[in-house]
Design an enzyme around this catalytic site. Structure first.
Site, PDB file in Angstrom:
ATOM      1  N   ASP A  22       0.369  -1.316   0.137  1.00  0.00           N
ATOM      2  CA  ASP A  22       0.234   0.032   0.180  1.00  0.00           C
ATOM      3  C   ASP A  22       1.121   1.533   0.064  1.00  0.00           C
ATOM      4  O   ASP A  22       2.215   1.041   0.299  1.00  0.00           O
ATOM      5  CB  ASP A  22      -0.828   0.100   1.787  1.00  0.00           C
ATOM      6  CG  ASP A  22      -2.554   0.960   0.697  1.00  0.00           C
ATOM      7  OD1 ASP A  22      -2.455   1.604  -0.181  1.00  0.00           O
ATOM      8  OD2 ASP A  22      -2.614   1.142   2.403  1.00  0.00           O
ATOM      9  N   HIS A  39       2.672   3.556  -9.216  1.00  0.00           N
ATOM     10  CA  HIS A  39       2.373   2.123  -9.059  1.00  0.00           C
ATOM     11  C   HIS A  39       3.428   1.267  -9.987  1.00  0.00           C
ATOM     12  O   HIS A  39       3.759   0.209  -9.843  1.00  0.00           O
ATOM     13  CB  HIS A  39       1.096   1.284 -10.251  1.00  0.00           C
ATOM     14  CG  HIS A  39       0.156   2.145  -9.036  1.00  0.00           C
ATOM     15  ND1 HIS A  39      -0.172   1.857  -7.558  1.00  0.00           N
ATOM     16  CD2 HIS A  39      -1.310   2.978  -9.847  1.00  0.00           C
ATOM     17  CE1 HIS A  39      -1.860   2.861  -7.780  1.00  0.00           C
ATOM     18  NE2 HIS A  39      -2.803   2.805  -8.916  1.00  0.00           N
ATOM     19  N   LEU A 132      11.714 -20.750  -4.166  1.00  0.00           N
ATOM     20  CA  LEU A 132      11.075 -19.436  -4.196  1.00  0.00           C
ATOM     21  C   LEU A 132       9.622 -19.738  -4.872  1.00  0.00           C
ATOM     22  O   LEU A 132       9.396 -19.662  -6.354  1.00  0.00           O
ATOM     23  CB  LEU A 132      11.054 -18.201  -3.867  1.00  0.00           C
ATOM     24  CG  LEU A 132      10.381 -17.256  -3.388  1.00  0.00           C
ATOM     25  CD1 LEU A 132       9.916 -17.195  -2.434  1.00  0.00           C
ATOM     26  CD2 LEU A 132      10.908 -15.785  -4.091  1.00  0.00           C
TER      27      LEU A 132
END
Ligand code: IPE
Ligand code: IPE
Ligand code: MG
Length: 236
Positions: A22, A39, A132
């Site tokens: 956020d 963004h 991962l």
């Protein structure tokens, strides 16, 4: 690059870390830039954090990239976010051996065909990876996930539903997050991993997501290592 996690200097590295990314908009506003620039820088943080997580020996990460509620934003911002997601997916496809095995958590319905195509390509390209695991929450809502799980169980004719049944019917059957990190100073869950967060540790930081990189992740892991997870038992 092989996973050197076993040599991590950190104690008690969480197996699964989930991120509520956020603050992109505020990051951009502080620099008098359009929200899209925030963004874009946030997408760079996704790549940096994934690389750092792999190095540190974290096994699973979940990124909350787009919530079912984010459709309420102006169409131009939604389009910019989807286009950036597409770029990120293309990168994961191209770097398939280096980064991670991708998983998707969310509802496909409602997502544009072009994004779904890129998503499926990235999922297929990274499917053979053992390192991962990067779980991407896109068009994701925690309540919707639970409702979808019940729909699946009902379709299978289940009458008596156990906790294990629900866990196994979620979008992904992976370990629950040990640590949930939310950036930008907001302290709420915003419909993220509602079922899985039952015993997660929470870490909130004022750092805005585009500024969250390896040093900030390390700081969170150091704090996590100090926590005592009791699961209802007595401390000690
Ligand atoms: C996070 O940044 C990105 C998404 C929610 C998709 P925001 O766009 O929410 O940034 P703020 O909260 O407005 O600063
Ligand atoms: C949460 O951020 C969703 C994602 C990070 C994808 P928001 O910025 O949408 O959350 P609220 O609306 O402030 O709770
Ligand atoms: Mg926000």
């Amino acid at each position: 690059m092989e996973n050197k996690g076993q040599f991590s200097p950190l104690q008690n590295v969480p197996a699964h870390v989930a991120f509520i990314m956020d603050g992109n908009g505020r990051w951009a506003a502080a620099k008098y830039l359009p929200r899209e620039a925030g963004h874009r820088e946030g997408a760079a943080s996704v790549r940096a954090v994934a690389a750092a997580a792999k190095k540190l020996g974290i096994k699973y990460i979940t990124f909350y990239a787009f919530s079912t509620e984010n459709w309420r934003r102006p169409a131009a911002e939604v389009a910019a976010l989807m286009s950036l997601l597409g770029e990120t997916l293309d990168r994961f496809t191209k770097e398939k051996d280096e980064v991670a095995r991708l998983l998707f958590s969310g509802r496909r319905e409602g997502m544009a065909y072009g994004v779904l195509q890129k998503l499926d390509k990235a999922l297929a390209a990274t499917a053979g990876n053992n390192g991962l695991v990067v779980n991407l929450a896109i068009n994701y809502g925690g309540r919707q996930e639970i409702a979808d799980a019940f729909t699946k169980l009902a379709a299978a004719g289940k009458k008596k539903i156990t906790e294990a049944d629900i866990s196994a019917s979620l979008y992904q059957n992976i370990p629950e997050p040990d640590l949930i990190i939310r950036t930008s100073g907001e302290m709420r869950i915003s419909n993220f991993l509602l079922w899985q967060a039952a015993y997660s540790e929470f870490y909130f930081t004022d750092v805005l997501w585009p500024d969250f990189r390896e040093p900030q992740l390390l700081q969170a892991l150091v704090e996590y290592a100090r926590r005592e997870r009791r699961y209802g038992r007595r401390g000690g």
